[in-house]
Design a protein around this motif. Structure first.
Motif, mmCIF file in Angstrom:
data_model
loop_
_atom_site.group_PDB
_atom_site.id
_atom_site.type_symbol
_atom_site.label_atom_id
_atom_site.label_comp_id
_atom_site.label_asym_id
_atom_site.label_seq_id
_atom_site.Cartn_x
_atom_site.Cartn_y
_atom_site.Cartn_z
ATOM 1 N N ALA A 56 0.816 -1.219 0.000
ATOM 2 C CA ALA A 56 0.000 0.000 0.000
ATOM 3 C C ALA A 56 0.847 1.267 0.000
ATOM 4 O O ALA A 56 0.343 2.358 0.248
ATOM 5 C CB ALA A 56 -0.989 0.031 1.169
ATOM 6 N N HIS A 60 -1.004 0.438 -6.945
ATOM 7 C CA HIS A 60 -0.981 -1.004 -7.193
ATOM 8 C C HIS A 60 -0.769 -1.283 -8.673
ATOM 9 O O HIS A 60 -1.372 -0.656 -9.543
ATOM 10 C CB HIS A 60 -2.283 -1.637 -6.723
ATOM 11 C CG HIS A 60 -2.181 -3.119 -6.505
ATOM 12 N ND1 HIS A 60 -2.141 -4.022 -7.545
ATOM 13 C CD2 HIS A 60 -2.100 -3.854 -5.355
ATOM 14 C CE1 HIS A 60 -2.045 -5.241 -7.054
ATOM 15 N NE2 HIS A 60 -2.008 -5.173 -5.720
ATOM 16 N N LYS A 152 -1.895 7.395 -4.616
ATOM 17 C CA LYS A 152 -2.289 6.387 -3.641
ATOM 18 C C LYS A 152 -2.917 7.083 -2.447
ATOM 19 O O LYS A 152 -2.483 8.169 -2.043
ATOM 20 C CB LYS A 152 -1.048 5.600 -3.192
ATOM 21 C CG LYS A 152 -1.337 4.389 -2.320
ATOM 22 C CD LYS A 152 -1.886 3.236 -3.123
ATOM 23 C CE LYS A 152 -2.121 2.013 -2.240
ATOM 24 N NZ LYS A 152 -2.736 0.906 -2.998
ATOM 25 N N LYS A 154 -3.016 7.623 1.163
ATOM 26 C CA LYS A 154 -2.100 7.329 2.263
ATOM 27 C C LYS A 154 -2.055 8.498 3.243
ATOM 28 O O LYS A 154 -2.252 9.649 2.867
ATOM 29 C CB LYS A 154 -0.659 7.127 1.744
ATOM 30 C CG LYS A 154 -0.456 5.989 0.789
ATOM 31 C CD LYS A 154 1.019 5.747 0.527
ATOM 32 C CE LYS A 154 1.628 6.835 -0.342
ATOM 33 N NZ LYS A 154 3.047 6.521 -0.683
ATOM 34 N N LEU A 212 -6.455 -0.732 -1.414
ATOM 35 C CA LEU A 212 -5.585 -0.911 -0.245
ATOM 36 C C LEU A 212 -5.023 0.453 0.078
ATOM 37 O O LEU A 212 -4.395 1.083 -0.772
ATOM 38 C CB LEU A 212 -4.420 -1.868 -0.560
ATOM 39 C CG LEU A 212 -4.647 -3.367 -0.502
ATOM 40 C CD1 LEU A 212 -3.323 -4.081 -0.707
ATOM 41 C CD2 LEU A 212 -5.272 -3.794 0.815
ATOM 42 N N ILE A 224 -1.553 -1.174 6.719
ATOM 43 C CA ILE A 224 -2.430 -1.331 5.562
ATOM 44 C C ILE A 224 -3.868 -1.525 6.031
ATOM 45 O O ILE A 224 -4.110 -2.212 7.028
ATOM 46 C CB ILE A 224 -1.990 -2.562 4.732
ATOM 47 C CG1 ILE A 224 -0.535 -2.400 4.267
ATOM 48 C CG2 ILE A 224 -2.914 -2.784 3.541
ATOM 49 C CD1 ILE A 224 0.076 -3.684 3.763
ATOM 50 N N GLN A 226 -8.101 -1.871 4.293
ATOM 51 C CA GLN A 226 -8.968 -1.939 3.115
ATOM 52 C C GLN A 226 -9.912 -0.739 3.120
ATOM 53 O O GLN A 226 -10.888 -0.722 3.855
ATOM 54 C CB GLN A 226 -9.782 -3.232 3.128
ATOM 55 C CG GLN A 226 -8.987 -4.480 2.827
ATOM 56 C CD GLN A 226 -8.828 -4.757 1.344
ATOM 57 O OE1 GLN A 226 -7.949 -5.505 0.942
ATOM 58 N NE2 GLN A 226 -9.673 -4.150 0.520
#
Length: 274
Positions: A56, A60, A152, A154, A212, A224, A226
């Motif tokens: 993650a 991906h 991503k 994050k 993720l 990580i 979901q």
């Protein structure tokens, strides 16, 4: 009004990804609004370092594969590009990162081309903020007909949150990134540099991998979870405003996004985002 499409997506099964992304883009007017046959399309991934896709920490590889498939079906030439952060033995680890993340394999199997920003040359631009006389940005960002940003979802230990706005920092090649971190140690000031990159480049679309996601000590050492989301928008600040709200933050909590709001990089008021 800015528009952000949020798609529920629980895994990286290829056909599901393609269907979800296509459905989201259709709500923005369809792929014809963004690309045409023979366009050179650069996918600006989040390749922070030599991390596998299941950490993650990076976009991906299967979401990248889905984007390549979608664009190749529209007869586009597809590039996958970025420059990793950090250094190993004094060298940016970008070449290794492309392999570890799985992008080199995707490019070989799907007929895309890897663009290692550390090796492709730069274009000198005058930053809008005046942080310095010239800023050197990776040349593929200007050589491409269309740039699509693939951030991503994050958290970030220094910048609080990392999304579509922050992801353009990889357009600064190699170890030059360290120079800008030293120039702007305060997150709000660092946001000026990020906004300068957005202003100097023409990114047409943003597709966020939030299936993720990472929480805690991101952008590489967090845990990580979901989040099960793909977000798509033409407005990077609106996308990050929505994504940050989904994980319990406001724009005011994220200095880079506050700076982006001050620079009119996009929409940051939820009531003005569809």
């Amino acid at each position: 009004m800015s528009k952000v499409i949020v798609q529920e997506c629980k895994d990286y099964e290829l056909e599901t990804l393609i269907a979800k992304i296509n459905a989201a883009v259709e709500l923005l007017g369809g792929w014809g609004q963004f690309v045409k046959p023979q366009d050179k399309v650069l996918l600006k991934v989040n390749l922070i370092g030599p991390k596998t896709s299941d950490t993650a920490a990076v976009t991906h590889s299967e979401l990248v594969r889905a984007m390549v498939r979608i664009l190749k079906e529209r007869q586009c030439v597809v590039w996958i590009g970025d420059s990793s952060g950090g250094a190993i033995a004094g060298i940016a680890p970008t070449a290794q990162s492309f392999k570890v993340a799985g992008y080199a394999k995707v490019a070989e199997e799907e007929g895309a081309e890897i663009k290692n920003f550390d090796r492709e040359g730069v274009i000198a631009v005058v930053p809008e903020s005046g942080c310095e006389e010239t800023m050197h940005i990776a040349k593929p960002m200007f050589d491409a007909d269309v740039v699509i940003n693939l951030p991503k979802l994050k958290t970030h230990s220094a910048q609080i949150f990392s999304g579509a706005v922050k992801n353009v920092f990889g357009c600064i090649p190699g170890l030059k990134k360290a120079k800008y971190h030293k120039m702007a140690p305060i997150p709000g000031d660092f946001g000026q540099i990020i906004c300068d990159i957005h202003r100097a480049t023409q990114i047409r679309l943003h597709v966020m991998d939030g299936i993720l996601a990472m929480q805690g000590e991101g952008p590489t050492a967090g845990s990580i979870y979901q989040a099960n989301k793909i977000l798509v928008s033409q407005d990077p600040l609106a996308m990050d405003t929505v994504a940050a709200k989904m994980v319990g933050m406001n724009v005011e909590d994220v200095p880079i996004l506050e700076t982006a709001r001050g620079r009119n990089l996009g929409e940051s008021r939820l009531e003005n985002i569809t």
